[in-house]
Design an enzyme around this catalytic site. Structure first.
Site, PDB file in Angstrom:
ATOM      1  N   GLU A  38      24.691  25.764  -5.928  1.00  0.00           N
ATOM      2  CA  GLU A  38      24.298  24.352  -5.817  1.00  0.00           C
ATOM      3  C   GLU A  38      25.544  23.476  -5.778  1.00  0.00           C
ATOM      4  O   GLU A  38      26.414  23.591  -6.636  1.00  0.00           O
ATOM      5  CB  GLU A  38      23.408  23.960  -6.994  1.00  0.00           C
ATOM      6  CG  GLU A  38      23.105  22.482  -7.130  1.00  0.00           C
ATOM      7  CD  GLU A  38      22.478  21.870  -5.885  1.00  0.00           C
ATOM      8  OE1 GLU A  38      22.998  20.843  -5.406  1.00  0.00           O
ATOM      9  OE2 GLU A  38      21.473  22.421  -5.400  1.00  0.00           O
ATOM     10  N   LYS A  39      25.596  22.582  -4.770  1.00  0.00           N
ATOM     11  CA  LYS A  39      26.781  21.722  -4.643  1.00  0.00           C
ATOM     12  C   LYS A  39      26.705  20.482  -5.528  1.00  0.00           C
ATOM     13  O   LYS A  39      27.726  19.874  -5.845  1.00  0.00           O
ATOM     14  CB  LYS A  39      26.974  21.304  -3.187  1.00  0.00           C
ATOM     15  CG  LYS A  39      25.893  20.382  -2.641  1.00  0.00           C
ATOM     16  CD  LYS A  39      26.213  19.963  -1.217  1.00  0.00           C
ATOM     17  CE  LYS A  39      25.136  19.017  -0.681  1.00  0.00           C
ATOM     18  NZ  LYS A  39      25.434  18.578   0.696  1.00  0.00           N
ATOM     19  N   GLY A  43      18.247  20.931 -10.119  1.00  0.00           N
ATOM     20  CA  GLY A  43      17.084  20.049 -10.159  1.00  0.00           C
ATOM     21  C   GLY A  43      16.886  19.315  -8.860  1.00  0.00           C
ATOM     22  O   GLY A  43      15.775  18.894  -8.541  1.00  0.00           O
ATOM     23  N   GLU A 202       4.347  -0.635   8.620  1.00  0.00           N
ATOM     24  CA  GLU A 202       3.914   0.722   8.949  1.00  0.00           C
ATOM     25  C   GLU A 202       3.414   0.740  10.397  1.00  0.00           C
ATOM     26  O   GLU A 202       2.525  -0.036  10.759  1.00  0.00           O
ATOM     27  CB  GLU A 202       2.800   1.186   7.992  1.00  0.00           C
ATOM     28  CG  GLU A 202       2.106   2.476   8.368  1.00  0.00           C
ATOM     29  CD  GLU A 202       3.053   3.641   8.575  1.00  0.00           C
ATOM     30  OE1 GLU A 202       3.028   4.234   9.668  1.00  0.00           O
ATOM     31  OE2 GLU A 202       3.834   3.956   7.642  1.00  0.00           O
ATOM     32  N   HIS A 439     -17.047  11.650 -22.787  1.00  0.00           N
ATOM     33  CA  HIS A 439     -17.339  10.221 -22.611  1.00  0.00           C
ATOM     34  C   HIS A 439     -16.746   9.430 -23.773  1.00  0.00           C
ATOM     35  O   HIS A 439     -16.886   9.851 -24.919  1.00  0.00           O
ATOM     36  CB  HIS A 439     -18.854  10.008 -22.573  1.00  0.00           C
ATOM     37  CG  HIS A 439     -19.261   8.566 -22.578  1.00  0.00           C
ATOM     38  ND1 HIS A 439     -19.194   7.776 -21.451  1.00  0.00           N
ATOM     39  CD2 HIS A 439     -19.728   7.770 -23.572  1.00  0.00           C
ATOM     40  CE1 HIS A 439     -19.615   6.566 -21.738  1.00  0.00           C
ATOM     41  NE2 HIS A 439     -19.944   6.522 -23.033  1.00  0.00           N
TER      42      HIS A 439
END
Length: 462
Positions: A38-39, A43, A202, A439
């Site tokens: 991992e660089k 995570g 959008e 409930h």
């Protein structure tokens, strides 16, 4: 390239994000000798730039909204504003605690962690820091980064990505969010809670366009009520600096101005320059192609997570990584049903779903074979207490199983667990209806919806 010939790992993983570290943890648990390269930080995106920090911001926004609205519950409180530095400290403390926990987990499983930028150098090796790391199998899990549109440069100043937004030292007075998918509506929601004027742009017909149309319309109604503006159905043309902000022009000539522009048009795979194509790995538009068991066309190489064209969700990465580890350890594995993966958008209100939309169901089974039912949260006691609005929509094959559950409302993400069991276990409405739900809970609304679909509604009209 120096090589320690005495060490050949069972599994060498390139990338320590959700998919990579899940494969490492499960592989080590099953007795595989694992190297994890991992660089950055273990995570990956989810922990440091995605799921965790954005949800922390959204929760801070929820607290701000509750302070403003406290009097409707009979509580007198004063909202004095947002301390951005303190919000970041809260967010970073959450990340830090989880990061330390992950580091401890990795260490406890005796996984060899190699820090540095790796590059695939053969079908059975990765080069990193001047060393060649050999493995009987290689797993590519290099993830994704925010992407942009042609001609739109993310400069980190007024035109920013989600990475920049997470570190912004102020609440912008106004913001344009380009993209109404998950990332876009989550930041729009958080910024609005912090007091910003927000407009979402959008190009497709609805916000969260991959969700059931009913969910999109409910979210749009809620956003209007919150004062979040949006423009739908027209695509982006260009962005330019103004004297004190940014102007966005759409294809129809309409313009919008704000202090910042957040580009939230999705994430693209990290694969360029990493040696994948040189080693014969099949690619498409930067994605690594893999089959249902996450195998590439090269027998010794698998790929998982955002690097492959499946759902870009951390929990999908977990599942894909686990599948690869178990397959390599000789266990019987089952391909992932991606329709059965729970999906949650953590804006206010939340949008949660599992299974297929009503439109998709009609396409597969025929319009006359599909039944849809909507249960309004107005009939749910706990939702009334929380003063949230929304619906649970069920999609059923006529006289058969429930094939889609679509929910809009505060905390609906917490109800998706039972919903995914209903879909994945192909439950009939009558089978869910006979289960007793506590409930008053919001979970009860899911039970009530199935009671209604089974033909015996309780707190719902016939």
């Amino acid at each position: 390239m120096a090589n320690d010939a005495s060490t050949v790992f069972d599994l060498v993983i390139l990338g320590g994000g959700s998919g990579g570290y899940a494969a490492a943890l499960r592989g080590a648990q099953l007795g595989l000798d694992v190297a994890l390269i991992e660089k950055g930080k273990l995570g990956g995106t989810c922990l440091h730039y995605g799921c965790i920090p954005t949800k922390a911001l959204l929760h801070a926004g929820e607290i701000a909204d509750q302070a403003r609205e406290s009097e409707q519950f009979g509580v007198k409180a004063t909202f004095e504003g947002i301390d951005v530095a303190a919000v970041h400290k809260y967010k970073d403390d959450v990340i830090s605690g989880l990061y330390k926990g992950l580091q401890g987990l990795i260490a406890s499983r005796k996984i060899t962690v190699i820090e540095g930028e790796g590059r695939l150098s053969s079908p059975t090796s990765v080069d990193v820091n001047g060393r060649r790391i050999d493995g009987r199998h290689i797993l590519l899990a290099t993830g994704s980064v925010p992407k942009s549109l042609p001609g739109l440069e993310i400069d980190g100043n007024r035109i920013i990505s989600s990475d920049h937004a997470l570190k912004l030292d102020r609440v912008p007075q106004s913001a344009i969010v380009l993209g109404g998918g998950v990332i876009g509506v989550e930041f729009a929601s958080a910024w609005r809670s912090f007091g910003a004027e927000v407009t979402v742009i959008e190009g497709l017909k609805h916000l969260v366009p991959v969700e059931d149309e009913n969910s999109s319309k409910l979210l749009e109604r809620a956003f209007r009520k919150r004062g979040i503006k949006f423009n739908l159905g027209t695509f982006f043309e260009k962005a330019e600096y103004t004297q004190d902000g940014v102007r966005v022009t759409l294809a129809d000539g309409k313009t919008f101005e704000a202090e910042v522009l957040l580009v939230a048009v999705g994430r693209g795979p990290v694969s360029a320059g990493l040696g994948y194509e040189e080693q014969g790995v099949a690619m498409d538009r930067g994605y690594v192609l893999a089959d249902e068991y996450m195998r590439t066309n090269v027998p010794t190489i698998s790929a998982v997570g955002d690097l492959v064209p499946t759902l870009q969700l951390a929990h999908v990465g977990f599942a894909e990584g686990i599948l690869v580890a178990e397959r390599l350890a000789g266990l019987t594995t089952v391909p992932i049903d991606y329709d059965g993966v729970p999906r949650v958008t953590y804006c206010h209100p939340e949008v949660a779903s599992v299974g297929i939309t009503e439109a998709k169901a009609k396409e597969i089974y025929g319009a006359d074979k599909v039944v849809a039912l909507k249960y309004n949260l107005g009939g749910n006691g706990k939702s009334k207490i929380l003063k949230t609005q929304g619906e649970i929509k069920l999609v059923q094959v006529k006289d058969g199983a429930v094939v889609g559950v679509h929910m809009v409302g505060d905390r609906m993400g917490e109800q998706i667990g039972e919903a995914q069991l209903i879909y994945n276990w192909e439950a009939l409405p009558s089978e869910v209806a006979q289960l007793i739900h506590a409930h008053p809970t919001q979970n009860e609304a899911l039970g009530e919806a199935h009671l209604a679909l089974a033909g015996k509604p309780l707190h719902a009209h016939d």
